[in-house]
Each structure stands twice: as structure tokens, then as C-alpha cells.
Design an enzyme around this catalytic site. Sequence first.
Site, PDB file in Angstrom:
ATOM      1  N   SER A 128       1.078   3.572  -2.540  1.00 13.91           N
ATOM      2  CA  SER A 128       0.916   4.510  -3.601  1.00 13.91           C
ATOM      3  C   SER A 128       0.075   5.877  -3.004  1.00 13.91           C
ATOM      4  CB  SER A 128      -0.184   3.840  -4.479  1.00 13.91           C
ATOM      5  OG  SER A 128      -1.060   3.368  -3.767  1.00 13.91           O
ATOM      6  N   ARG A 129      -0.231   5.739  -1.668  1.00 14.91           N
ATOM      7  CA  ARG A 129      -0.971   6.913  -1.097  1.00 14.91           C
ATOM      8  C   ARG A 129      -0.529   6.974   0.352  1.00 14.91           C
ATOM      9  NH1 ARG A 129      -6.259   6.427  -0.817  1.00 14.91           N
ATOM     10  NH2 ARG A 129      -6.569   4.302  -1.584  1.00 14.91           N
ATOM     11  N   ASN A 136       1.530  -2.209   5.346  1.00 11.39           N
ATOM     12  CA  ASN A 136       0.908  -0.898   5.590  1.00 11.39           C
ATOM     13  C   ASN A 136      -0.442  -0.963   5.006  1.00 11.39           C
ATOM     14  OD1 ASN A 136       0.909   2.120   5.846  1.00 11.39           O
ATOM     15  ND2 ASN A 136       0.419   1.887   3.688  1.00 11.39           N
ATOM     16  N   LYS A 186      -6.608  -4.914  13.953  1.00  8.10           N
ATOM     17  CA  LYS A 186      -5.500  -4.047  14.217  1.00  8.10           C
ATOM     18  C   LYS A 186      -4.818  -4.936  15.333  1.00  8.10           C
ATOM     19  CE  LYS A 186      -5.020  -0.941  10.858  1.00  8.10           C
ATOM     20  NZ  LYS A 186      -3.909  -1.325   9.922  1.00  8.10           N
ATOM     21  N   GLY A 194       0.792  -1.201   0.085  1.00 14.40           N
ATOM     22  CA  GLY A 194       0.162   0.094   0.236  1.00 14.40           C
ATOM     23  C   GLY A 194       0.848   1.362   0.002  1.00 14.40           C
ATOM     24  N   TYR A 238     -12.328  -2.990  12.116  1.00 13.87           N
ATOM     25  CA  TYR A 238     -11.018  -2.344  12.026  1.00 13.87           C
ATOM     26  C   TYR A 238     -10.133  -2.687  13.378  1.00 13.87           C
ATOM     27  CZ  TYR A 238      -7.644   1.389  10.978  1.00 13.87           C
ATOM     28  OH  TYR A 238      -6.574   2.105  10.867  1.00 13.87           O
ATOM     29  N   ALA A 250     -10.743  -4.972  15.429  1.00 12.59           N
ATOM     30  CA  ALA A 250     -10.140  -6.375  15.703  1.00 12.59           C
ATOM     31  C   ALA A 250      -8.941  -6.873  14.843  1.00 12.59           C
ATOM     32  CB  ALA A 250     -11.276  -7.265  15.387  1.00 12.59           C
TER      33      ALA A 250
HETATM   34  P1  NAP Z   1      -5.028   5.663   2.637  1.00 12.46           P
HETATM   35  O1  NAP Z   1      -4.435   6.881   2.396  1.00 12.46           O
HETATM   36  O2  NAP Z   1      -6.296   5.265   2.345  1.00 12.46           O
HETATM   37  O3  NAP Z   1      -3.926   4.634   1.693  1.00 12.46           O
HETATM   38  C1  NAP Z   1      -4.112   3.099   1.758  1.00 12.46           C
HETATM   39  C2  NAP Z   1      -3.021   2.573   0.923  1.00 12.46           C
HETATM   40  O4  NAP Z   1      -3.250   1.220   1.172  1.00 12.46           O
HETATM   41  C3  NAP Z   1      -3.288   2.813  -0.521  1.00 12.46           C
HETATM   42  O5  NAP Z   1      -1.958   2.872  -0.987  1.00 12.46           O
HETATM   43  C4  NAP Z   1      -3.847   1.726  -1.154  1.00 12.46           C
HETATM   44  O6  NAP Z   1      -3.713   1.462  -2.400  1.00 12.46           O
HETATM   45  C5  NAP Z   1      -3.288   0.603  -0.268  1.00 12.46           C
HETATM   46  N1  NAP Z   1      -4.139  -0.401  -0.183  1.00 12.46           N
HETATM   47  C6  NAP Z   1      -5.712  -0.584   0.259  1.00 12.46           C
HETATM   48  N2  NAP Z   1      -5.835  -1.886   0.245  1.00 12.46           N
HETATM   49  C7  NAP Z   1      -4.930  -2.609  -0.545  1.00 12.46           C
HETATM   50  C8  NAP Z   1      -4.959  -4.014  -0.947  1.00 12.46           C
HETATM   51  N3  NAP Z   1      -6.007  -4.654  -0.731  1.00 12.46           N
HETATM   52  N4  NAP Z   1      -3.836  -4.275  -1.582  1.00 12.46           N
HETATM   53  C9  NAP Z   1      -2.952  -3.443  -1.734  1.00 12.46           C
HETATM   54  N5  NAP Z   1      -2.793  -2.148  -1.441  1.00 12.46           N
HETATM   55  C10 NAP Z   1      -3.952  -1.889  -0.427  1.00 12.46           C
HETATM   56  O7  NAP Z   1      -4.629   4.918   4.178  1.00 12.46           O
HETATM   57  P2  NAP Z   1      -3.543   5.723   5.227  1.00 12.46           P
HETATM   58  O8  NAP Z   1      -4.237   6.520   6.166  1.00 12.46           O
HETATM   59  O9  NAP Z   1      -2.300   5.964   4.641  1.00 12.46           O
HETATM   60  O10 NAP Z   1      -3.374   4.394   6.119  1.00 12.46           O
HETATM   61  C11 NAP Z   1      -2.472   3.315   5.877  1.00 12.46           C
HETATM   62  C12 NAP Z   1      -2.109   2.383   7.000  1.00 12.46           C
HETATM   63  O11 NAP Z   1      -2.161   2.995   8.247  1.00 12.46           O
HETATM   64  C13 NAP Z   1      -3.634   1.485   7.086  1.00 12.46           C
HETATM   65  O12 NAP Z   1      -2.919   0.297   7.377  1.00 12.46           O
HETATM   66  C14 NAP Z   1      -4.248   2.215   8.337  1.00 12.46           C
HETATM   67  O13 NAP Z   1      -5.124   1.327   8.873  1.00 12.46           O
HETATM   68  C15 NAP Z   1      -3.220   2.490   9.178  1.00 12.46           C
HETATM   69  N6  NAP Z   1      -3.558   3.700   9.850  1.00 12.46           N
HETATM   70  C16 NAP Z   1      -3.865   5.050   9.404  1.00 12.46           C
HETATM   71  C17 NAP Z   1      -4.341   5.907  10.416  1.00 12.46           C
HETATM   72  C18 NAP Z   1      -4.811   7.309   9.872  1.00 12.46           C
HETATM   73  O14 NAP Z   1      -4.961   8.241  10.741  1.00 12.46           O
HETATM   74  N7  NAP Z   1      -4.671   7.808   8.571  1.00 12.46           N
HETATM   75  C19 NAP Z   1      -4.349   5.658  11.834  1.00 12.46           C
HETATM   76  C20 NAP Z   1      -4.065   4.460  12.207  1.00 12.46           C
HETATM   77  C21 NAP Z   1      -3.696   3.446  11.309  1.00 12.46           C
HETATM   78  P3  NAP Z   1      -4.598   2.276  -3.603  1.00 12.46           P
HETATM   79  O15 NAP Z   1      -4.088   3.673  -3.683  1.00 12.46           O
HETATM   80  O16 NAP Z   1      -4.108   1.498  -4.986  1.00 12.46           O
HETATM   81  O17 NAP Z   1      -5.890   2.301  -3.351  1.00 12.46           O
END
Ligand code: NAP
Length: 247
Positions: A14-15, A90, A159, A12, A155, A157
Site C-alpha cells: 500500500s505504500r 515486502n 533481516k 505490504g 530489525y 536480526a
Molecule cells: P513503509 O513505507 O513504512 O511501508 C511499509 C508497508 O508494509 C506498508 O504498505 C504497510 O502497510 C506494510 N505493512 C507493515 N506491517 C505490515 C503487516 N504486519 N502486515 C501487512 N502489511 C504490513 O516501508 P518501506 O520503506 O517501503 O519498506 C518496505 C520494506 O523494505 C520493509 O521490509 C523494510 O524493512 C525494507 N527496507 C526499507 C528500507 C528503506 O530505506 N526504506 C531499507 C531497507 C529495507 P500499511 O500501509 O497498511 O501500514
Amino acid sequence: MELSGKIVLVTGGSRGIGKAIVFKCAHEGAKVYFTYLGSQTKAEEIIRELQSKGIQVGAFQADASDFQRAQEVVEEIVKSEQRLDVLINNAGITKDNLLLRLTEEQWDFVIDNNLKSAFNYCKAAIKPMLKQRNGIIINMGSVVGVSGNAGQANYAASKAGLIGLSKSIAKELGSRNIRCNVVAPGFIQTEMTENLPEQELQKWLSDIPLNRPGQVDDIANICVFLASDKASYITGQVIQVDGGMNM
Ligand code: NAP
């Protein structure tokens, strides 16, 4: 540079947080590979941007919940690099709902994408890591995996499951010099959190002693540290990066 010569795989990438990890690791001297699900254009932009700075990076379109595809991705990296030093699981998603309304599909989808995905890549990565007799795994948890959260049973569960998975890996493979830790972000500004209703956003922010939302680099920095030799005595830990929100 902290990660000079290391081969790193970020799922993951890309973003959001994953993208920041890709950039930080690459700038710290690692050769980085990342996966994405649907964001091909964004993945290509990352490759172009890093290549314009003379940094090589590789990307795979690969659904992290697909067990077979995870094995293929790791095999391809090992075929070209003969090793894999760091795996950062990630990729993650949310499908929030109150338990009363939470569907079986929403439960399965989140568990598959957040927990099974990490199992898929850990399972694939430990093969080369065992051979090398070293390896570093970082699983992206969340503070809600520690504290729980109303409306996020699936979610939280998933994590929490990552914590059990990571501690088990730390115990099972520590003697082979494989370390495994969880990074548990709090509220980080990404696309995942940008559409929260104003009231919920204010509730999150009011619970943060440092009085600001986290940024993607706050998480990328700790990943670089855990992936570096400076963290060589740290395993089986859950490192919360949350501005003090959960203590
Ligand atoms: P995000 O901006 O939504 O980005 C999610 C990334 O994961 C994207 O690159 C997406 O790819 C990729 N992805 C999702 N499902 C996938 C799959 N099945 N296979 C391959 N790639 C996949 O999320 P984020 O906020 O950066 O979160 C990243 C991680 O941190 C996650 O595990 C999230 O649970 C954790 N987290 C985030 C926060 C927060 O506040 N943001 C807090 C706690 C934990 P595409 O671009 O191709 O869709």
C-alpha cells in the site's frame, strides 16, 4: 513485458517500496495481488489508478504476522488464478532502540512482522509452487541484516533471519524449480526513513558512494528482474541495492 501473465503477490503493497513493486510488476504484465495492514484508502487508490489504465489488481487487508490469514490469502488467490508464480515478502516495520532499552515487546513485534511474516507467506506459497513445479520468492531484507546497526538489533536480526530463511528455501526447493533471493536495500526514501533525525540522515548519506538516497523504483526494478525469466539461474543470493553503502 518481463512478467507477462505471471501471478504475483506482494505483502505490504500500500505504500513505499511495496507500492512501487505493485506498479512495476503490473506494468510489466503481471496480475498483481497485494496485502496491507491499515491503509485501506491507499490500497483503494492503487486499485482505482491501475484499473483506470485497464490493469486488474487485487488487495487483501491482512496482517502479515498472522499465520492463518497468510494461508487464507494465498488460498484465495490460488482459487481464482489456479496458480501463484511470484511471492514478494515486502511488509516490514522498525521499532528502533538501543539494546539496553529494547523491550521484549519491541523485539517480538519486529521479529513477528519482518521474519515470521515471511515464513507465513513462504509456507503458504510453496504448496501451489511445488504443484506447479516452479515459483519465485523474493524476501525484502536490508543492508543492516548483513552489516548490523547500532540501535536496530531487533530489525537487523529480523533481516539477517530472512537471509537464513531464503538460503534454506533455495537449497531445499531448488530441485523443484523454486528460486528464493533476498533484496537488501540501503537507504531508500520512504515514510520509513522520512522521520530520521537530521544528524542520522546525514551520517547515512555520507556513507553512500553514489551520493544520493535510493528511490523506491531502484528496488522495484531489481524485483522485476528477479521475478523474470532473465534471472532463472539466480537463487540463494542477497542482492544489495544501496548505492555502494555496504561493501
Ligand atoms: P513503509 O513505507 O513504512 O511501508 C511499509 C508497508 O508494509 C506498508 O504498505 C504497510 O502497510 C506494510 N505493512 C507493515 N506491517 C505490515 C503487516 N504486519 N502486515 C501487512 N502489511 C504490513 O516501508 P518501506 O520503506 O517501503 O519498506 C518496505 C520494506 O523494505 C520493509 O521490509 C523494510 O524493512 C525494507 N527496507 C526499507 C528500507 C528503506 O530505506 N526504506 C531499507 C531497507 C529495507 P500499511 O500501509 O497498511 O501500514
